[in-house]
Design a protein around this motif. Structure first.
Motif, short mmCIF file in Angstrom:
data_model
loop_
_atom_site.label_atom_id
_atom_site.label_comp_id
_atom_site.label_asym_id
_atom_site.label_seq_id
_atom_site.Cartn_x
_atom_site.Cartn_y
_atom_site.Cartn_z
N PRO A 356 -9.46 5.64 5.13
CA PRO A 356 -8.34 6.13 5.95
C PRO A 356 -8.80 6.33 7.40
O PRO A 356 -9.81 7.02 7.65
CB PRO A 356 -7.96 7.45 5.29
CG PRO A 356 -8.49 7.35 3.90
CD PRO A 356 -9.74 6.52 3.99
N SER A 357 -8.09 5.72 8.33
CA SER A 357 -8.51 5.77 9.74
C SER A 357 -7.32 6.05 10.64
O SER A 357 -6.18 5.69 10.33
CB SER A 357 -9.16 4.43 10.15
OG SER A 357 -10.20 4.10 9.27
N ASN A 358 -7.61 6.68 11.78
CA ASN A 358 -6.61 6.95 12.81
C ASN A 358 -6.46 5.68 13.64
O ASN A 358 -7.28 5.42 14.53
CB ASN A 358 -7.06 8.13 13.67
CG ASN A 358 -6.07 8.43 14.79
OD1 ASN A 358 -5.11 7.70 15.01
ND2 ASN A 358 -6.35 9.50 15.53
N ASN A 360 -4.35 4.88 15.87
CA ASN A 360 -4.10 5.15 17.30
C ASN A 360 -5.42 5.18 18.07
O ASN A 360 -5.55 4.53 19.12
CB ASN A 360 -3.39 6.50 17.47
CG ASN A 360 -2.08 6.56 16.71
OD1 ASN A 360 -2.06 6.37 15.50
ND2 ASN A 360 -0.98 6.84 17.41
N GLN A 361 -6.38 5.93 17.53
CA GLN A 361 -7.67 6.07 18.20
C GLN A 361 -8.45 4.76 18.20
O GLN A 361 -9.13 4.43 19.17
CB GLN A 361 -8.50 7.17 17.52
CG GLN A 361 -9.75 7.57 18.29
CD GLN A 361 -9.41 8.09 19.68
OE1 GLN A 361 -8.52 8.95 19.85
NE2 GLN A 361 -10.11 7.58 20.70
N ILE A 388 0.29 10.70 15.02
CA ILE A 388 -0.93 10.01 14.62
C ILE A 388 -0.65 9.26 13.31
O ILE A 388 -0.18 9.84 12.33
CB ILE A 388 -2.09 11.01 14.42
CG1 ILE A 388 -2.35 11.79 15.70
CG2 ILE A 388 -3.35 10.27 13.97
CD1 ILE A 388 -2.73 10.93 16.88
N GLN A 390 -2.05 7.00 10.11
CA GLN A 390 -3.24 6.74 9.30
C GLN A 390 -3.03 5.45 8.49
O GLN A 390 -1.96 5.20 7.97
CB GLN A 390 -3.50 7.91 8.34
CG GLN A 390 -3.88 9.21 9.01
CD GLN A 390 -5.31 9.21 9.50
OE1 GLN A 390 -6.18 8.58 8.92
NE2 GLN A 390 -5.57 9.92 10.60
N HIS A 392 -5.58 2.48 5.96
CA HIS A 392 -6.90 2.14 5.43
C HIS A 392 -7.46 0.94 6.18
O HIS A 392 -6.86 -0.14 6.19
CB HIS A 392 -6.80 1.83 3.93
CG HIS A 392 -6.62 3.04 3.08
ND1 HIS A 392 -5.43 3.72 3.00
CD2 HIS A 392 -7.52 3.71 2.29
CE1 HIS A 392 -5.56 4.76 2.17
NE2 HIS A 392 -6.83 4.77 1.74
N ASP A 425 5.77 1.73 14.07
CA ASP A 425 5.86 2.34 12.74
C ASP A 425 7.13 1.84 12.04
O ASP A 425 8.24 2.00 12.57
CB ASP A 425 5.89 3.86 12.87
CG ASP A 425 5.83 4.57 11.52
OD1 ASP A 425 5.52 3.90 10.53
OD2 ASP A 425 6.10 5.79 11.48
N ARG A 499 0.59 0.61 4.46
CA ARG A 499 0.06 1.98 4.34
C ARG A 499 0.10 2.39 2.89
O ARG A 499 1.16 2.47 2.28
CB ARG A 499 0.90 2.95 5.20
CG ARG A 499 0.54 2.86 6.67
CD ARG A 499 1.17 3.97 7.44
NE ARG A 499 2.62 3.79 7.53
CZ ARG A 499 3.44 4.63 8.16
NH1 ARG A 499 2.96 5.70 8.73
NH2 ARG A 499 4.73 4.39 8.21
#
Length: 500
Positions: A356-358, A360-361, A388, A390, A392, A425, A499
């Motif tokens: 699981p990763s952000n 956006n960042q 934010i 999330q 994978h 999204d 997601r």
């Protein structure tokens, strides 16, 4: 001309050759079917004519039979009139006696009005005195024909009964045999065609040939089958006399029917075989490509490992010597970058772990990295949602995808233009749209750009977008494709991620 332009030409040439072969084969097969169909039709028409001629012969025989039957009835009536004249004491009895004596063929029995036997003629001479035999013959005659009534004198009546002569009975036997033979020949026909012989009302089957009885075992099925046969051929009308017509319904033979559909079945089987072969070869080719990718990636990671370790050692040695810190820091950044590249290649060579990763960042970091290493004439715009998101990811590989697409965009813009990265999204997942203001891609190349070896650059391997496709679709279970593109206006690539 690159390999994919050649491949496309070969595909077109092979497709054209296959089409010509199919057209030629279909033309030949259809001509062959037409010839066989024509011969079959001639055979069926000849059989139909023979049936009609045989029906005419049966009709003629039936008419002859009816004439003989009528003639024997007249003989019986003449015999009755002669008996009447004789009973009335006619003056000229010689003619009457002659009529009575010349009836040597028609069996007759003369009775009174109460059916008491008085005279018999042309019966078995050995049994004429046997009353039981005479009564049996009288009953047979009663069942066959109405008696001829004779008014003898002042209300006194006699009855003359008769039956068919032996000659007439023999003819009738031959006629019945002829009818039966005719019907059998229709059912077991030399033309080998499905046939149904029906009565005049078309509701009763007289004979059936080369048709399964289960297809006509109910009135509804029979009606449907007759309509089907009528649409194939006009039924043959069989006139057997007496104002009644039977009908013969027939269809083309099973062989001809099978030949009509043979070309389509043939090419269906060939098409299925080619499809299976194509799938198998494509699967084998893909497996081979996968092995090449894995082998190349592992070898690249292995080859980078040795100089990378050496560079890290030299960097530590420079720090111990008190070299300018800014120089050491820059070297550390490059070593870190090389380490990231090595990590990426090692992950390409095996199934990476998604965490699981952000996202956006991840996109912010990718853009910041690119800004420091590209021309100031390239403008970056990042559009991210407020919340934010999330997903994978294998972050090093996903960053590689973003970098590859952006570097291709910079090359397409010749170092000057705008790159926009938008995170969208949606209910089914996430979209990452990467747009540029470069030269654009022709619609015919939307899929080809992802093939290994495809490149528009003079010095390019054509592996960047192929790697991107593998990383997104094979490792992340997503999709990557050209969303839209206009020549000299720009291109938009879309990455679709699920997601979980």
């Amino acid at each position: 001309m690159n390999i994919y332009n050649k491949k496309q030409r070969w595909k077109l040439m092979l497709a054209a050759s296959a089409l010509l072969i199919i057209i030629g084969s279909l033309w030949y097969t259809r001509n062959l079917v037409k010839k066989i169909s024509s011969n079959e039709k001639e055979k069926v028409e000849l059989w139909a004519k023979a049936v009609q001629k045989r029906a005419n012969l049966v009709k003629f025989t039936n008419e002859l039979f009816e004439k003989i039957k009528t003639g024997e009835r007249k003989k019986a009536e003449l015999y009755a009139e002669a008996t009447k004249q004789l009973s009335a004491d006619a003056q000229d009895v010689s003619f009457v006696l002659k009529v009575l004596q010349e009836n040597t063929s028609v069996p007759v029995i003369l009775t009174d009005e109460n059916d008491n036997i008085q005279i018999s003629r042309n019966l078995d001479s050995t049994k004429e005195k046997d009353n039981t035999y005479l009564q049996e013959q009288l009953q047979i005659m009663k069942n066959l024909y109405q008696p001829v009534e004779i008014n003898v004198y002042k209300g006194i009546k006699q009855k003359l009964y008769h039956k068919d002569s032996r000659v007439f009975s023999d003819i009738k036997l031959v006629f019945d045999s002829l009818i039966k033979s005719f019907i059998n020949e229709v059912a077991v026909n030399s033309a080998a065609v499905p046939v149904i012989y029906t009565n005049n009302a078309k509701n009763k089957i007289i004979a059936l040939g080369k048709i399964d009885s289960s297809e006509v075992d109910t009135p509804e099925k029979l009606k449907k089958k007759l309509e089907e046969l009528s649409s194939e051929n006009l039924p043959i009308q069989v006139d057997l006399g007496e104002g009644s017509n039977d009908y013969i319904f027939y269809a083309p033979s099973e062989l001809l029917t099978q030949l009509k559909y043979y070309p389509y079945i043939q090419f269906g089987v060939i098409g299925l075989f080619l499809l299976i072969a194509y799938v198998l070869f494509s699967t084998a080719r893909k497996a081979e490509q996968d092995q090449v990718w894995v082998g190349m990636s592992k070898e690249t990671a292995h080859q980078l490992g040795t100089p990378l370790s050496s560079l890290m050692a030299w960097n530590e040695h420079l720090i111990s010597l008190g070299v300018d810190e800014s120089i050491v820091n820059e070297m550390q950044q490059d070593v870190k970058r090389l380490n990231t590249i090595t990590d990426r290649f090692s992950k390409i060579g095996s199934q990476p772990t998604l965490v699981p990763s952000n996202i956006n960042q991840v996109l912010i970091d990718s853009v910041e990295y690119l800004k420091k290493r590209t021309s100031k004439n390239t403008k970056y715009t990042l559009k991210l949602p407020e919340e934010i998101l999330q997903v994978h990811l294998c972050v090093p590989l996903f960053e590689w995808v973003i970098e590859n697409i952006c570097k291709n965009a910079i090359d397409a813009m010749e170092g000057k233009g705008e790159i926009e990265i938008a995170l969208i999204d949606v209910p089914e997942g996430l979209f990452v749209d990467i747009s540029d203001t470069g030269k654009g891609i022709p619609k015919t190349k939307f899929k080809t750009v992802f093939e290994p070896g495809f490149t528009s650059k003079q010095r390019g391997w054509g592996l960047g977008l192929s790697l991107c496709k593998r990383i997104i679709e094979t490792y992340h279970g997503g999709k990557i494709f050209v969303l839209k593109s206009e020549i000299n206006k720009g291109t938009t690539f879309r990455i679709e991620l699920k997601r979980e």
